[in-house]
Design an enzyme around this catalytic site. Structure first.
Site, short mmCIF file in Angstrom:
data_model
loop_
_atom_site.label_atom_id
_atom_site.label_comp_id
_atom_site.label_asym_id
_atom_site.label_seq_id
_atom_site.Cartn_x
_atom_site.Cartn_y
_atom_site.Cartn_z
N HIS A 1 0.82 -1.04 0.05
CA HIS A 1 -0.10 -0.28 0.02
C HIS A 1 0.96 1.34 -0.02
CE1 HIS A 1 0.94 -0.51 4.27
NE2 HIS A 1 0.83 0.57 4.42
N HIS B 1 5.86 6.26 -1.23
CA HIS B 1 6.71 5.09 -1.36
C HIS B 1 5.72 3.93 -0.67
CE1 HIS B 1 7.41 5.94 2.94
NE2 HIS B 1 7.60 4.65 3.19
#
Length: 188
Positions: free
Chosen positions: A40, A125
């Site tokens: 995620h 990220h």
């Protein structure tokens, strides 16, 4: 419960995360690895939140993000956060996207209106692992890992619960806030 707001990055990113983890393991890295199914992009980590406040957070976020435009972002190269000249976290980068940065700001505003302090430094990220051991020449090894670029469509954000265990973190999706205005509650 430990909670966070994130973008579910989908099946293709999950496959890439699993491939990257296997490559890094073969190179001698040891870490608390993120299974691809848990991949995620975190927008905000809320830490411990009382159960009764979770639905309020989801509702406020859903209202704030209603009408936000659907968009895409793409994955980039493998990178890392350092601590004392060693990698602390290895991640898959996300190419800079003004609309993704705007989504972070809107999420932050919604959460701050509920009294949460959200870190203003957003570095998009997808975490691959939290390092326990890195082999010599770790930086050169990381630079050799090639990653297929993936285009990720985004039409919602989700509120997740994080449960820590010796086997690693388990993430459970509690709510999804669609940009079209829907709020979906999942059984947890």
């Amino acid at each position: 419960m430990r909670t966070f707001i994130a973008i579910d990055t989908g099946q293709k990113v999950a496959e890439i995360v699993d491939i990257v983890v296997e490559k890094l393991k073969r190179m001698g890295f040891k870490a608390s690895w993120v299974p691809g199914s848990n991949a995620h992009l975190t927008l905000a980590f809320l830490n411990e939140v009382k159960d009764e406040k979770v639905e309020l957070i989801a509702s406020m976020l859903s209202k704030r993000l209603r009408g936000f435009p659907t968009f895409t972002f793409s994955t980039g190269k493998l990178g890392f956060f350092r601590h004392k000249n060693l990698p602390r976290v290895i991640w898959i980068g996300v190419k800079s996207s003004p609309i993704l940065n705007n989504l972070f700001r809107e999420t932050r505003v919604a959460l701050e209106s509920l009294g949460f302090n959200v870190d203003e430094n957003f570095h998009a990220h997808i975490t691959v692992g939290r390092m326990k051991f890195s082999p010599p020449y770790w930086r050169k090894l990381i630079e050799t890992v090639e990653i297929e670029e993936v285009i990720v469509p985004v039409s919602e954000v989700s509120l997740f619960k994080s449960e820590l265990s010796p086997e690693g973190a388990k993430y459970t999706k509690l709510f999804s806030c669609s940009f079209e205005g829907g709020l979906i509650k999942y059984d947890s």
